[in-house]
Design a protein around this motif. Sequence first.
Motif, short mmCIF file in Angstrom:
data_model
loop_
_atom_site.label_atom_id
_atom_site.label_comp_id
_atom_site.label_asym_id
_atom_site.label_seq_id
_atom_site.Cartn_x
_atom_site.Cartn_y
_atom_site.Cartn_z
N MET A 1 0.85 -1.19 0.00
CA MET A 1 0.00 0.00 0.00
C MET A 1 0.88 1.24 0.00
O MET A 1 1.99 1.23 0.52
CB MET A 1 -0.89 0.02 1.24
N LYS A 2 0.35 2.27 -0.61
CA LYS A 2 1.03 3.56 -0.62
C LYS A 2 0.15 4.53 0.14
O LYS A 2 -1.07 4.57 -0.05
CB LYS A 2 1.22 4.03 -2.06
N LEU A 3 0.72 5.30 1.03
CA LEU A 3 -0.01 6.29 1.80
C LEU A 3 0.46 7.68 1.36
O LEU A 3 1.65 7.96 1.34
CB LEU A 3 0.25 6.11 3.30
N VAL A 4 -0.51 8.52 0.99
CA VAL A 4 -0.21 9.90 0.60
C VAL A 4 -0.86 10.80 1.63
O VAL A 4 -2.05 10.66 1.93
CB VAL A 4 -0.77 10.21 -0.81
N ILE A 5 -0.09 11.71 2.18
CA ILE A 5 -0.61 12.68 3.12
C ILE A 5 -0.63 14.02 2.39
O ILE A 5 0.41 14.52 1.97
CB ILE A 5 0.27 12.77 4.39
N ALA A 6 -1.83 14.56 2.19
CA ALA A 6 -1.99 15.79 1.43
C ALA A 6 -2.60 16.86 2.31
O ALA A 6 -3.60 16.63 2.98
CB ALA A 6 -2.87 15.54 0.21
N GLU A 7 -2.01 18.04 2.29
CA GLU A 7 -2.54 19.16 3.05
C GLU A 7 -3.05 20.20 2.07
O GLU A 7 -2.33 20.63 1.17
CB GLU A 7 -1.47 19.77 3.96
N LYS A 8 -4.29 20.56 2.24
CA LYS A 8 -4.92 21.54 1.36
C LYS A 8 -4.48 22.94 1.76
O LYS A 8 -4.56 23.31 2.93
CB LYS A 8 -6.44 21.40 1.45
N GLU A 9 -4.00 23.69 0.76
CA GLU A 9 -3.62 25.07 1.03
C GLU A 9 -4.87 25.92 1.04
O GLU A 9 -5.66 25.92 0.10
CB GLU A 9 -2.67 25.58 -0.06
N THR A 10 -5.09 26.64 2.15
CA THR A 10 -6.29 27.45 2.29
C THR A 10 -6.01 28.66 3.15
O THR A 10 -5.15 28.63 4.02
CB THR A 10 -7.44 26.61 2.89
N ASP A 11 -6.74 29.73 2.86
CA ASP A 11 -6.60 30.95 3.67
C ASP A 11 -7.44 30.86 4.93
O ASP A 11 -7.15 31.51 5.92
CB ASP A 11 -7.03 32.17 2.85
N GLU A 12 -8.47 30.09 4.87
CA GLU A 12 -9.39 29.98 6.00
C GLU A 12 -8.96 28.83 6.90
O GLU A 12 -8.25 27.93 6.49
CB GLU A 12 -10.81 29.72 5.49
N ASP A 13 -9.42 28.88 8.14
CA ASP A 13 -9.17 27.76 9.05
C ASP A 13 -10.17 26.66 8.75
O ASP A 13 -11.36 26.78 9.06
CB ASP A 13 -9.32 28.21 10.51
N GLU A 14 -9.70 25.62 8.10
CA GLU A 14 -10.55 24.48 7.80
C GLU A 14 -10.42 23.47 8.90
O GLU A 14 -9.36 23.33 9.51
CB GLU A 14 -10.12 23.85 6.46
N GLU A 15 -11.49 22.72 9.13
CA GLU A 15 -11.48 21.76 10.21
C GLU A 15 -10.50 20.62 9.93
O GLU A 15 -9.76 20.20 10.80
CB GLU A 15 -12.89 21.21 10.41
N ASN A 16 -10.48 20.09 8.69
CA ASN A 16 -9.59 18.98 8.34
C ASN A 16 -8.86 19.27 7.03
O ASN A 16 -9.20 18.72 5.99
CB ASN A 16 -10.39 17.67 8.19
#
Length: 149
Positions: A1-16
């Motif tokens: 299995m391959k695990l990708v951890i992606a963080e969304k770039e956002t100006d607002e405080d997103e919950e997840n």
Amino acid sequence: MKLVIAEKETDEDEENPVKYLATNKIDAPTEHVIRSYGMRWRIETFFEDSKQDLGLGDCEMQTDEGASRHWHLLMAAYSLVRLDPDSRALGTVRSKASSLRANLEHSLKEAVYNLLSWVRDNDDRGVDDLMKEIDHLFVHSTADANVQS
């Protein structure tokens, strides 16, 4: 299995803002895994609409060819439903559909007329002969047309 951890770039405080994506395609580039995940919602809604509104949930086919034909028609119908109502393409499809419907109605009327004429002209023949004629008109007419082409 391959695990990708992606963080969304956002100006607002997103919950997840962080997504954890697992895949069995270990050779797939990270960008491909993220792009594929981005299409997931559209795919989910396609299948939901297809099953609930377009009849895929009730479809029971006996042959692979029939299932393939149904699937392609379903995808075409879904694409038309999703088109913008003001789209010129949708107007073209609607006009072609109405002319197709008129052609089908004409063909059906002609087939029924021919069948009734046969019955009138062959009143001495039995039900078996009539059923053979119906079979020839409605079942074998496409095969006959393909042979003549």
